[in-house]
Motif scaffolding. Structure first.
Motif, mmCIF file in Angstrom:
data_model
loop_
_atom_site.group_PDB
_atom_site.id
_atom_site.type_symbol
_atom_site.label_atom_id
_atom_site.label_comp_id
_atom_site.label_asym_id
_atom_site.label_seq_id
_atom_site.Cartn_x
_atom_site.Cartn_y
_atom_site.Cartn_z
ATOM 1 N N THR A 57 0.913 -1.403 0.111
ATOM 2 C CA THR A 57 -0.189 -0.254 -0.042
ATOM 3 C C THR A 57 0.732 1.226 -0.024
ATOM 4 O OG1 THR A 57 -1.844 -1.005 0.960
ATOM 5 C CG2 THR A 57 -1.991 1.194 1.279
ATOM 6 N N CYS A 58 2.085 1.376 0.851
ATOM 7 C CA CYS A 58 2.829 2.564 0.972
ATOM 8 C C CYS A 58 4.283 2.353 0.688
ATOM 9 C CB CYS A 58 2.690 3.113 2.548
ATOM 10 S SG CYS A 58 3.524 2.353 3.664
ATOM 11 N N GLY A 59 4.766 1.118 0.532
ATOM 12 C CA GLY A 59 5.983 0.610 -0.024
ATOM 13 C C GLY A 59 6.849 0.511 1.336
ATOM 14 N N LEU A 60 6.495 0.903 2.525
ATOM 15 C CA LEU A 60 7.443 0.726 3.589
ATOM 16 C C LEU A 60 8.071 -0.574 3.548
ATOM 17 C CD1 LEU A 60 7.488 1.993 6.966
ATOM 18 C CD2 LEU A 60 7.139 -0.533 6.909
ATOM 19 N N VAL A 61 9.240 -0.796 3.985
ATOM 20 C CA VAL A 61 9.825 -2.158 4.084
ATOM 21 C C VAL A 61 10.056 -2.223 5.765
ATOM 22 C CG1 VAL A 61 12.448 -3.299 3.704
ATOM 23 C CG2 VAL A 61 11.211 -1.922 1.987
ATOM 24 N N GLY A 62 9.724 -3.619 5.787
ATOM 25 C CA GLY A 62 9.918 -3.891 7.248
ATOM 26 C C GLY A 62 10.332 -5.461 7.445
ATOM 27 N N CYS A 63 10.751 -5.848 8.552
ATOM 28 C CA CYS A 63 11.304 -7.064 8.955
ATOM 29 C C CYS A 63 10.018 -8.261 8.923
ATOM 30 C CB CYS A 63 12.286 -7.174 10.142
ATOM 31 S SG CYS A 63 11.644 -6.617 11.604
ATOM 32 N N CYS A 64 10.427 -9.398 8.739
ATOM 33 C CA CYS A 64 9.704 -10.448 8.815
ATOM 34 C C CYS A 64 9.235 -11.022 10.109
ATOM 35 C CB CYS A 64 10.033 -11.644 7.830
ATOM 36 S SG CYS A 64 11.346 -12.784 8.605
ATOM 37 N N ASP A 65 8.361 -11.804 10.052
ATOM 38 C CA ASP A 65 7.858 -12.674 11.323
ATOM 39 C C ASP A 65 8.959 -13.442 11.799
ATOM 40 O OD1 ASP A 65 5.456 -11.372 11.037
ATOM 41 O OD2 ASP A 65 4.222 -13.096 10.537
ATOM 42 N N SER A 66 9.875 -13.785 11.384
ATOM 43 C CA SER A 66 10.802 -14.779 11.781
ATOM 44 C C SER A 66 12.029 -13.706 12.412
ATOM 45 C CB SER A 66 11.602 -15.435 10.861
ATOM 46 O OG SER A 66 10.632 -16.484 10.601
ATOM 47 N N SER A 67 11.556 -12.350 12.225
ATOM 48 C CA SER A 67 12.651 -11.459 12.743
ATOM 49 C C SER A 67 12.352 -11.298 14.315
ATOM 50 C CB SER A 67 12.939 -10.099 12.127
ATOM 51 O OG SER A 67 13.245 -10.246 10.595
ATOM 52 N N PRO A 68 13.475 -10.554 15.259
ATOM 53 C CA PRO A 68 13.035 -10.442 16.571
ATOM 54 C C PRO A 68 11.793 -9.513 16.780
ATOM 55 C CG PRO A 68 15.386 -10.474 16.321
ATOM 56 C CD PRO A 68 14.474 -10.634 15.063
ATOM 57 N N LEU A 69 11.582 -8.447 15.955
ATOM 58 C CA LEU A 69 10.596 -7.115 16.241
ATOM 59 C C LEU A 69 9.390 -7.329 15.274
ATOM 60 C CD1 LEU A 69 13.053 -4.424 17.576
ATOM 61 C CD2 LEU A 69 11.770 -6.205 18.875
ATOM 62 N N ARG A 70 9.363 -8.083 14.234
ATOM 63 C CA ARG A 70 8.481 -8.341 13.458
ATOM 64 C C ARG A 70 7.679 -7.023 12.761
ATOM 65 N NH1 ARG A 70 4.788 -13.098 15.934
ATOM 66 N NH2 ARG A 70 3.523 -12.320 14.582
ATOM 67 N N HIS A 71 8.365 -6.053 12.402
ATOM 68 C CA HIS A 71 8.234 -4.429 12.131
ATOM 69 C C HIS A 71 7.002 -4.861 10.970
ATOM 70 C CE1 HIS A 71 11.888 -3.212 14.158
ATOM 71 N NE2 HIS A 71 10.939 -2.418 14.667
ATOM 72 N N ALA A 72 7.199 -5.555 9.870
ATOM 73 C CA ALA A 72 6.380 -5.633 8.753
ATOM 74 C C ALA A 72 4.728 -5.846 9.322
ATOM 75 C CB ALA A 72 6.536 -6.525 7.714
ATOM 76 N N ARG A 73 4.733 -7.031 10.366
ATOM 77 C CA ARG A 73 3.497 -7.246 10.737
ATOM 78 C C ARG A 73 2.809 -5.973 11.651
ATOM 79 N NH1 ARG A 73 0.108 -11.783 11.535
ATOM 80 N NH2 ARG A 73 1.751 -12.920 10.728
ATOM 81 N N ALA A 74 3.904 -5.465 12.411
ATOM 82 C CA ALA A 74 3.416 -4.366 13.340
ATOM 83 C C ALA A 74 2.778 -3.128 12.537
ATOM 84 C CB ALA A 74 4.430 -3.874 14.207
#
Length: 103
Positions: A57-74
């Motif tokens: 939707t906006c193009g933001l890049v975040g880390c996956c669910d296997s990453s410690p902080l799960r930024h894409a899901r947040a």
């Protein structure tokens, strides 16, 4: 339900009758390839990530669910931008965080 090998190494279930039929697909916007292959929030916090996802939707890049902080899901949870794609080399898939399945 079909069991699908996830890019992060786990196994996910996908409902083949729903894959590609998600009504949330209308929120997808053209997202150019990211200029930087990094989770900006992880970089700012100095934390590691495993794989990267790009919000469609906006193009933001975040880390996956296997990453410690799960930024894409947040990001999906706080913005309602619930469809993301993998930006890992050789991967070409999209994920809906609401339905927990590939779209």
């Amino acid at each position: 339900m079909a069991r699908v090998q996830a890019p992060d190494g786990g196994v996910m279930t996908a409902n083949p009758t729903r894959v590609g039929a998600d009504p949330r697909l209308k929120i997808i916007r053209p997202a150019p390839p990211p200029a930087r292959r990094a989770c900006a929030e992880c970089v700012q916090l100095g934390t590691p990530w495993v794989h990267l996802r790009q919000c469609l939707t906006c193009g933001l890049v975040g880390c996956c669910d296997s990453s410690p902080l799960r930024h894409a899901r947040a990001h999906a949870a706080t913005t309602g931008h619930v469809i993301a794609r993998s930006i890992e080399p050789g991967e070409n898939w999209r994920w809906c965080y609401v339905d927990e399945q590939f779209v």
